[in-house]
Scaffold this motif. Structure first.
Motif, PDB file in Angstrom:
ATOM      1  N   GLN A 197      -2.062  15.230  25.085  1.00 25.97           N
ATOM      2  CA  GLN A 197      -1.383  14.060  24.429  1.00 25.97           C
ATOM      3  C   GLN A 197      -2.137  12.855  24.156  1.00 25.97           C
ATOM      4  OE1 GLN A 197       2.316  14.245  26.419  1.00 25.97           O
ATOM      5  NE2 GLN A 197       3.336  15.562  25.046  1.00 25.97           N
ATOM      6  N   ALA A 198      -2.743  12.511  25.522  1.00 24.41           N
ATOM      7  CA  ALA A 198      -3.555  11.132  25.629  1.00 24.41           C
ATOM      8  C   ALA A 198      -4.737  11.373  26.580  1.00 24.41           C
ATOM      9  CB  ALA A 198      -2.492  10.152  26.053  1.00 24.41           C
ATOM     10  N   ILE A 199      -5.765  10.587  26.233  1.00 24.11           N
ATOM     11  CA  ILE A 199      -6.657  10.440  27.304  1.00 24.11           C
ATOM     12  C   ILE A 199      -7.094   9.171  27.680  1.00 24.11           C
ATOM     13  CG2 ILE A 199      -9.133  10.937  27.697  1.00 24.11           C
ATOM     14  CD1 ILE A 199      -8.893  13.412  25.982  1.00 24.11           C
ATOM     15  N   ASP A 200      -7.137   8.660  29.195  1.00 20.59           N
ATOM     16  CA  ASP A 200      -7.548   7.462  29.276  1.00 20.59           C
ATOM     17  C   ASP A 200      -8.901   7.207  29.665  1.00 20.59           C
ATOM     18  OD1 ASP A 200      -7.382   4.965  30.498  1.00 20.59           O
ATOM     19  OD2 ASP A 200      -6.437   5.547  32.569  1.00 20.59           O
ATOM     20  N   GLN A 201      -9.509   6.588  28.662  1.00 19.94           N
ATOM     21  CA  GLN A 201     -10.957   6.517  28.531  1.00 19.94           C
ATOM     22  C   GLN A 201     -11.674   5.426  29.466  1.00 19.94           C
ATOM     23  OE1 GLN A 201     -13.047   4.280  25.444  1.00 19.94           O
ATOM     24  NE2 GLN A 201     -11.070   3.974  24.084  1.00 19.94           N
ATOM     25  N   ALA A 202     -10.643   4.396  30.122  1.00 24.24           N
ATOM     26  CA  ALA A 202     -11.315   3.607  30.920  1.00 24.24           C
ATOM     27  C   ALA A 202     -12.188   4.032  32.078  1.00 24.24           C
ATOM     28  CB  ALA A 202     -10.164   2.641  31.315  1.00 24.24           C
ATOM     29  N   PRO A 203     -11.630   4.984  32.714  1.00 22.30           N
ATOM     30  CA  PRO A 203     -12.262   5.456  33.921  1.00 22.30           C
ATOM     31  C   PRO A 203     -13.642   6.099  33.647  1.00 22.30           C
ATOM     32  CG  PRO A 203     -10.257   6.442  34.057  1.00 22.30           C
ATOM     33  CD  PRO A 203     -10.227   5.772  32.628  1.00 22.30           C
ATOM     34  N   ILE A 204     -13.791   6.514  32.595  1.00 25.04           N
ATOM     35  CA  ILE A 204     -14.915   7.167  31.886  1.00 25.04           C
ATOM     36  C   ILE A 204     -15.899   6.139  31.688  1.00 25.04           C
ATOM     37  CG2 ILE A 204     -16.000   8.876  30.193  1.00 25.04           C
ATOM     38  CD1 ILE A 204     -13.369  10.291  30.033  1.00 25.04           C
ATOM     39  N   ARG A 205     -15.433   4.967  30.956  1.00 27.39           N
ATOM     40  CA  ARG A 205     -16.490   3.861  30.282  1.00 27.39           C
ATOM     41  C   ARG A 205     -17.022   3.441  31.550  1.00 27.39           C
ATOM     42  NH1 ARG A 205     -17.491   4.079  25.218  1.00 27.39           N
ATOM     43  NH2 ARG A 205     -15.844   4.548  23.930  1.00 27.39           N
ATOM     44  N   GLU A 206     -16.181   3.225  32.650  1.00 21.58           N
ATOM     45  CA  GLU A 206     -16.545   2.555  33.792  1.00 21.58           C
ATOM     46  C   GLU A 206     -17.729   3.242  34.588  1.00 21.58           C
ATOM     47  OE1 GLU A 206     -14.426   0.285  36.168  1.00 21.58           O
ATOM     48  OE2 GLU A 206     -16.253   0.496  37.506  1.00 21.58           O
ATOM     49  N   GLN A 207     -17.552   4.562  34.588  1.00 20.49           N
ATOM     50  CA  GLN A 207     -18.634   5.331  35.148  1.00 20.49           C
ATOM     51  C   GLN A 207     -19.981   5.086  34.364  1.00 20.49           C
ATOM     52  OE1 GLN A 207     -18.609   6.914  38.052  1.00 20.49           O
ATOM     53  NE2 GLN A 207     -16.523   6.324  38.507  1.00 20.49           N
ATOM     54  N   LEU A 208     -19.712   5.392  32.967  1.00 19.25           N
ATOM     55  CA  LEU A 208     -20.937   5.389  32.175  1.00 19.25           C
ATOM     56  C   LEU A 208     -21.836   4.070  32.145  1.00 19.25           C
ATOM     57  CD1 LEU A 208     -19.491   6.947  28.721  1.00 19.25           C
ATOM     58  CD2 LEU A 208     -21.125   7.950  30.483  1.00 19.25           C
ATOM     59  N   THR A 209     -20.790   2.911  32.219  1.00 24.19           N
ATOM     60  CA  THR A 209     -21.306   1.514  32.505  1.00 24.19           C
ATOM     61  C   THR A 209     -22.597   1.529  33.656  1.00 24.19           C
ATOM     62  OG1 THR A 209     -19.249   0.991  31.607  1.00 24.19           O
ATOM     63  CG2 THR A 209     -20.930  -0.918  32.434  1.00 24.19           C
ATOM     64  N   GLN A 210     -21.874   2.445  34.773  1.00 20.82           N
ATOM     65  CA  GLN A 210     -22.878   2.257  36.059  1.00 20.82           C
ATOM     66  C   GLN A 210     -24.048   3.229  35.797  1.00 20.82           C
ATOM     67  OE1 GLN A 210     -20.371   2.603  39.321  1.00 20.82           O
ATOM     68  NE2 GLN A 210     -18.898   1.316  38.478  1.00 20.82           N
ATOM     69  N   GLY A 211     -24.221   3.902  34.889  1.00 17.91           N
ATOM     70  CA  GLY A 211     -25.332   4.447  34.397  1.00 17.91           C
ATOM     71  C   GLY A 211     -25.096   5.948  35.115  1.00 17.91           C
ATOM     72  N   ARG A 212     -23.983   6.355  34.939  1.00 19.38           N
ATOM     73  CA  ARG A 212     -23.711   7.965  35.545  1.00 19.38           C
ATOM     74  C   ARG A 212     -23.400   8.847  34.314  1.00 19.38           C
ATOM     75  NH1 ARG A 212     -20.313   5.503  39.677  1.00 19.38           N
ATOM     76  NH2 ARG A 212     -21.462   5.224  41.535  1.00 19.38           N
ATOM     77  N   VAL A 213     -23.742  10.003  34.558  1.00 16.72           N
ATOM     78  CA  VAL A 213     -23.366  11.017  33.775  1.00 16.72           C
ATOM     79  C   VAL A 213     -22.071  11.543  34.298  1.00 16.72           C
ATOM     80  CG1 VAL A 213     -23.535  13.602  33.036  1.00 16.72           C
ATOM     81  CG2 VAL A 213     -25.526  12.106  33.088  1.00 16.72           C
ATOM     82  N   VAL A 214     -20.959  11.579  33.394  1.00 18.55           N
ATOM     83  CA  VAL A 214     -19.559  11.966  33.485  1.00 18.55           C
ATOM     84  C   VAL A 214     -19.579  13.597  33.450  1.00 18.55           C
ATOM     85  CG1 VAL A 214     -17.238  11.635  33.208  1.00 18.55           C
ATOM     86  CG2 VAL A 214     -18.721   9.676  33.264  1.00 18.55           C
ATOM     87  N   VAL A 215     -19.184  14.399  34.427  1.00 14.03           N
ATOM     88  CA  VAL A 215     -18.929  15.648  34.010  1.00 14.03           C
ATOM     89  C   VAL A 215     -17.334  16.103  34.478  1.00 14.03           C
ATOM     90  CG1 VAL A 215     -19.486  18.140  35.029  1.00 14.03           C
ATOM     91  CG2 VAL A 215     -21.261  16.022  35.281  1.00 14.03           C
ATOM     92  N   VAL A 216     -16.687  16.574  33.257  1.00 14.05           N
ATOM     93  CA  VAL A 216     -15.500  16.780  33.428  1.00 14.05           C
ATOM     94  C   VAL A 216     -15.113  18.281  33.220  1.00 14.05           C
ATOM     95  CG1 VAL A 216     -13.111  16.068  31.944  1.00 14.05           C
ATOM     96  CG2 VAL A 216     -15.010  14.631  32.020  1.00 14.05           C
ATOM     97  N   ALA A 217     -13.923  18.436  33.836  1.00 15.74           N
ATOM     98  CA  ALA A 217     -13.604  20.037  34.068  1.00 15.74           C
ATOM     99  C   ALA A 217     -12.999  20.132  32.638  1.00 15.74           C
ATOM    100  CB  ALA A 217     -12.600  20.334  35.143  1.00 15.74           C
ATOM    101  N   GLY A 218     -13.508  21.145  31.615  1.00 15.59           N
ATOM    102  CA  GLY A 218     -12.826  21.766  30.388  1.00 15.59           C
ATOM    103  C   GLY A 218     -11.395  22.368  30.728  1.00 15.59           C
TER     104      GLY A 218
END
Ligand code: ASP
Ligand code: MG
Length: 410
Positions: A114-135
C-alpha cells in the motif's frame, strides 16, 4: 548519476560464492557513480523448504505464522549480502520489509503493497551506503509480517523503484532476457531488446515465466522501466517499458503457450437467455477459473458451449457439469485434457490486418487442426492438440520470421 534498483532472484543468491558475485556486481554499479538499492530473494529452494516444514506440522498452517516463517528466507540473504558488500569495502546496510516499512494490507501470504516510506532509504543512500532490502515481505498496519505471494520479490523491487522514482529497475535472474518464445521449444528463439508492458503481461500470463505478473502490472501503472538481465553473464537484457519508449515495433513480439489447459463442452443446451450463466455459475462457485469461452450459433433451438480451464481443475469441472447437465437439459457433456494453447502476441497487430489469416494458414500447411480460437487487441490464441505444441510454436516462429531482428514498422 542514476538511482538503480537491482533485484537478484533465488538462483543468483543460491550459495555464498554467488552472493559474493552479486556483491561485486552491486559494488561495480556503485563505483560507476550510481545509487543502488538491492532487493534479494531467499536462496533457491529455501521458500519451498520452509513451506514443506510448515506442511509437516499442519496441512493448513495459520497464515500469519506461515508469513513469519517464510519471511526468514529473505532475512538470511539480506544479511549475507550486506556482509559480502562490506567485505569488499562497500558500505551497506540490510533491512527487512518491516524495517523499511513496506506497508501492506493484512492479506497474509498474498498481501498487497500500500505504501513505502522512502525517507529511511534516502537517508542511507545519502550516507553512501548500498541499501539491501528483503524481497517478498512487508508489514501490515498492526505490525504483523506479511508476504506478497510466490515470486513476490519482483514486486518488491518494482514497488521500491516506483516509490523512489528510480531510473531503472533491473531484475537479475538465470536467463539473459525475454525471448520470442521458449528456447527449449524453439532453439532459434531470439532475445528481445525491448517489449511493452502490455505484451509482457500477455506473455507472462501465458506461461513465459520470467517475472511475477503483478510486478509488470505495477511497473506499467507507475511507468517504471524494467530490465530483465542475467546475473551470470554480461549483456543488455530486455527492457520492458511503455509503447512510446520501445524503439523497434515488430508486428509480432512473441509466441506464448500454455500446456496446462483442458476444455469442456456442453452439447445441445437450449438456446435461451441464462444458459451461459447456469453453466459457468456453478463452475465459478467451485472456484474454478475459466479462460476461453465459445458458444456456437444456435441451430434447432439448441447450442453447444465450450470453455477451457486449468488442467488441474479438469476432473472437478467435469464433475460439476455432470451435476448440472440434467437441469440444463443438455444432450451431452464432453471434454479433453490433452490440449494446449498457443498465442501470438504483438502490439503491431493493432495496426496491421491479416495476421490471423497468416497464422491459420501456416498451421494448416502443417496439418495442425485448430480446436478453438480467441482474440484480443494484441493477441491471437488457438487451442490445438497437445501433440502439436512444439510443431505449432516452431511453425509460427518461422512464419512470422521471429528469428530475425524485426523490420521497423512505419
Ligand atoms: N522467495 C520467494 C519465492 O520463492 C519470493 C521470490 O523469490 O520472489 O517465491
Ligand atoms: Mg522469481
Amino acid at each position: 548519476m542514476a538511482l538503480i534498483v537491482q533485484k537478484y532472484g533465488g538462483t543468483s543468491v543460491g550459495d555464498v560464492e554467488r552472493i559474493q558475485r552479486v556483491a561485486q556486481r552491486v559494488a561495480t554499479t556503485r563505483r560507476q557513480g550510481h545509487d543502488v538499492v538491492v532487493v534479494v530473494s531467499a536462496m533457491s529452494g529455501e521458500t519451498n523448504r520452509l513451506t514443506a516444514l510448515a506442511q509437516e506440522i499442519s496441512p493448513r498452517p495459520d497464515p500469519r505464522e506461515l508469513d513469519v516463517l517464510l519471511s526468514t528466507g529473505e532475512q538470511v540473504t539480506i544479511a549475507l549480502l550486506a556482509m559480502a558488500l562490506q567485505a569488499q569495502g562497500q558500505p551497506a546496510r540490510s533491512f527487512t520489509g518491516a524495517q523499511v516499512r513496506i506497508l501492506t494490507d493484512a492479506a497474509h501470504t498474498k498481501a498487497r503493497i500500500q505504501a513505502i516510506d522512502q525517507a529511511p532509504i534516502r537517508e542511507q543512500l545519502t550516507q553512501g551506503r548500498v541499501v539491501v532490502v528483503a524481497g517478498f515481505q512487508g508489514v501490515d498496519e498492526n505490525g504483523n509480517i506479511t508476504t506478497l505471494g510466490r515470486g513476490g520479490s519482483d514486486t518488491t523491487a518494482v514497488a521500491l523503484a516506483a516509490a523512489l522514482g528510480a531510473d531503472e529497475c533491473q531484475i537479475y535472474t538465470d536467463v539473459d532476457g525475454v525471448y520470442t518464445t521458449d528456447p527449449r521449444v524453439e532453439p532459434k528463439a531470439r532475445r528481445l531488446d525491448s517489449v511493452t508492458y502490455e505484451e509482457m503481461l500477455e506473455m507472462a500470463s501465458l506461461g513465459a515465466k520470467v517475472l511475477q505478473i503483478r510486478s509488470v502490472e505495477f511497473a506499467s501503472k507507475y511507468n517504471v522501466p524494467l530490465r530483465v538481465l542475467s546475473s551470470f553473464e554480461d549483456g543488455p537484457g530486455t527492457l520492458i517499458t511503455s509503447e512510446d519508449q520501445v524503439m523497434e515495433k515488430p508486428l509480432i513480439s512473441g509466441i506464448a503457450f500454455n500446456r496446462d489447459e483442458a476444455k469442456l463442452t456442453v452439447m445441445g443446451v437450449p438456446d435461451q437467455p441464462g444458459v451461459a450463466s447456469r453453466i459457468l455459475g456453478p463452475i465459478g462457485q467451485a472456484n474454478i477459473e475459466v479462460d476461453m469461452i465459445i458458444q456456437n450459433v444456435g441451430a434447432d433451438g439448441t447450442t453447444d458451449f465450450t470453455f477451457t480451464v486449468h488442467r488441474n481443475d479438469y476432473p472437478r469441472a467435469l464433475e460439476v457439469l455432470r451435476g448440472v447437465a440434467e437441469s440444463l437439459g443438455a444432450r451431452e457433456i464432453s471434454g479433453d485434457d490433452r490440449i494446449v494453447k498457443v498465442s501470438l502476441v504483438g502490439v503491431g497487430m493493432r495496426s496491421h490486418a491479416g495476421i490471423a489469416g497468416r497464422m491459420f494458414d501456416a498451421l494448416a500447411k502443417e496439418g495442425i487442426n485448430i480446436r478453438m480460437i480467441s482474440t484480443s487487441e494484441i493477441k491471437i490464441s488457438v487451442v490445438v492438440d497437445e501433440k502439436y505444441l512444439e510443431l505449432a510454436v516452431r511453425t509460427l516462429h518461422e512464419a512470422f520470421e521471429l528469428e530475425k531482428a524485426p523490420a521497423q514498422l512505419t
